[in-house]
Design an enzyme around this catalytic site. Structure first.
Site, PDB file in Angstrom:
ATOM      1  N   ASP A  57      -9.839  -4.527  -5.514  1.00  0.00           N
ATOM      2  CA  ASP A  57      -9.257  -2.963  -4.726  1.00  0.00           C
ATOM      3  C   ASP A  57      -9.630  -1.833  -5.720  1.00  0.00           C
ATOM      4  OD1 ASP A  57      -7.704  -1.173  -3.658  1.00  0.00           O
ATOM      5  OD2 ASP A  57      -5.693  -3.182  -3.008  1.00  0.00           O
TER       6      ASP A  57
ATOM      7  N   HIS B   1      -8.240  -5.051  -0.289  1.00  0.00           N
ATOM      8  CA  HIS B   1      -6.461  -4.133  -0.094  1.00  0.00           C
ATOM      9  C   HIS B   1      -6.402  -4.720   1.209  1.00  0.00           C
ATOM     10  CE1 HIS B   1      -4.098  -0.783  -0.994  1.00  0.00           C
ATOM     11  NE2 HIS B   1      -4.537  -0.483   0.631  1.00  0.00           N
TER      12      HIS B   1
ATOM     13  N   SER C 215       0.611  -1.458  -0.280  1.00  0.00           N
ATOM     14  CA  SER C 215       0.076  -0.355   0.262  1.00  0.00           C
ATOM     15  C   SER C 215       0.975   1.368   0.464  1.00  0.00           C
ATOM     16  CB  SER C 215      -0.851  -0.025   0.663  1.00  0.00           C
ATOM     17  OG  SER C 215      -1.863   0.587   0.897  1.00  0.00           O
TER      18      SER C 215
END
Length: 326
Positions: free
Chosen positions: A268, A298, A173
């Protein structure tokens, strides 16, 4: 998922274990008394809630020869790091790991099990980095910390039982964005020590309006468009930063980067950015691969207690880095 961008229609099915993980996360939040956050969100509250909700997921990590906390010098003071060693002897190859959390939340504890699993699967040392976070500091301070740690390992790794000639970076991320930003910065500075990188469901264009952002941005699979906007506002000084190639890697010249492996979650909002980044990397002549994990959402790297796909992704990352550093 095909190599095309997200197509509209019925959502792909959730991986059954991913569905179990989502239910468990909801149970944990309920047990902690965490209801919906009221705007305006307080970064300290968001950070505290995230840390509390992550504790269960980090229990029962694989055994390792050594786990040791330390610091390395940074541009504005010492940077906390945590060293995971699967083997207690010799100078090991090293993966410098940058955790996710929107540049606002996360630390060495919230990703403890993931980094432990990575060390066990790879047979390499993993050095997790507790870089400074927003909004206390804005861009480029977190990136400066990440660059400083990689440079310190390159220059002083042998004193830490690490082989600076076999160095990789990895992040999830926000950490993926910091990983590729670090690689780009060091490439441009000349003589980059990074020999491999793994980028897990990162944000690679802060101004993107992709089909997956529009399709999944309502938050039904966790990450929502309003969250991404809020996190970006905490991290960036202004809209000009959003066009900086060290922030939005899809705007960068990617030629000359080390072998790069791009992994993503199918459900995601950011999945299309991973697909686009993979295409741009290969067009620039950078070797590597891309894998989109079906039915995942995610943040799933932190669900190794429940989701086999998370463990498989870590195994895939470990194998890719081993091959690049051999």
């Amino acid at each position: 998922m095909s190599d095309a961008l997200t197509e509209f229609g019925d959502d792909p099915p959730l991986d059954p274990e991913m569905a179990d993980a989502i239910r468990r996360a909801e149970e944990i939040a309920s047990e902690l008394g965490h209801g919906p956050l009221k705007e305006p969100w307080d970064p300290l509250v968001v950070r505290s809630r995230y840390a509390a909700e992550r504790r269960w997921w980090n229990e029962d990590p694989p055994p390792l020869a050594e786990i040791r906390d330390a610091t390395v010098p940074g541009p504005w003071g010492d940077i906390p790091v945590r060293l995971f060693r699967p083997d207690g002897t010799g100078d090991l190859p090293v993966i410098v790991y940058f955790h996710g959390g929107g540049w606002v939340v996360g630390d060495l504890d919230t990703h403890f099990r993931a980094t432990s699993c990575l060390a066990a699967a790879s047979g390499m040392a993993v050095l997790a980095v507790d870089y400074r976070m927003a909004p206390e500091v804005k861009y480029p301070a977190p990136l400066d910390d990440c660059v400083a740690v990689v440079r310190h390992v390159a220059d002083n790794g042998a004193s830490m039982g690490l082989d600076p000639g076999r160095l990789a970076v990895m992040g999830d991320s926000a950490g993926a964005s910091l990983s590729i930003g670090t690689s780009l910065f060091l490439r441009d500075a000349g003589g980059s020590p990074v020999r491999s990188q793994v980028l897990v469901y990162g944000s690679y264009d802060k101004l993107a309006d992709t089909p997956s952002r529009r399709r999944y941005g309502d938050g039904r699979y966790g990450l929502a468009a309003d969250e991404m906007k809020w996190y970006g506002a905490q991290y960036l000084r202004d809209q000009h930063d959003a066009t900086d190639p060290l922030v939005s890697a899809l705007l960068a010249n990617l030629a000359g980067l080390p072998p790069s492996h791009v992994y993503a979650a199918e459900l995601d909002p950011l999945v299309d950015e991973s697909v686009l980044l993979d295409k741009a990397l290969r067009a620039a002549g950078v070797p590597g691969d891309c894998h989109v994990y079906p039915g995942t959402v995610h943040g799933f790297i932190n669900a190794t207690r429940v989701v086999k796909a998370a463990r498989d992704m870590i195994d895939r990352a470990a194998a890719a880095i081993r091959q690049d550093l051999t």
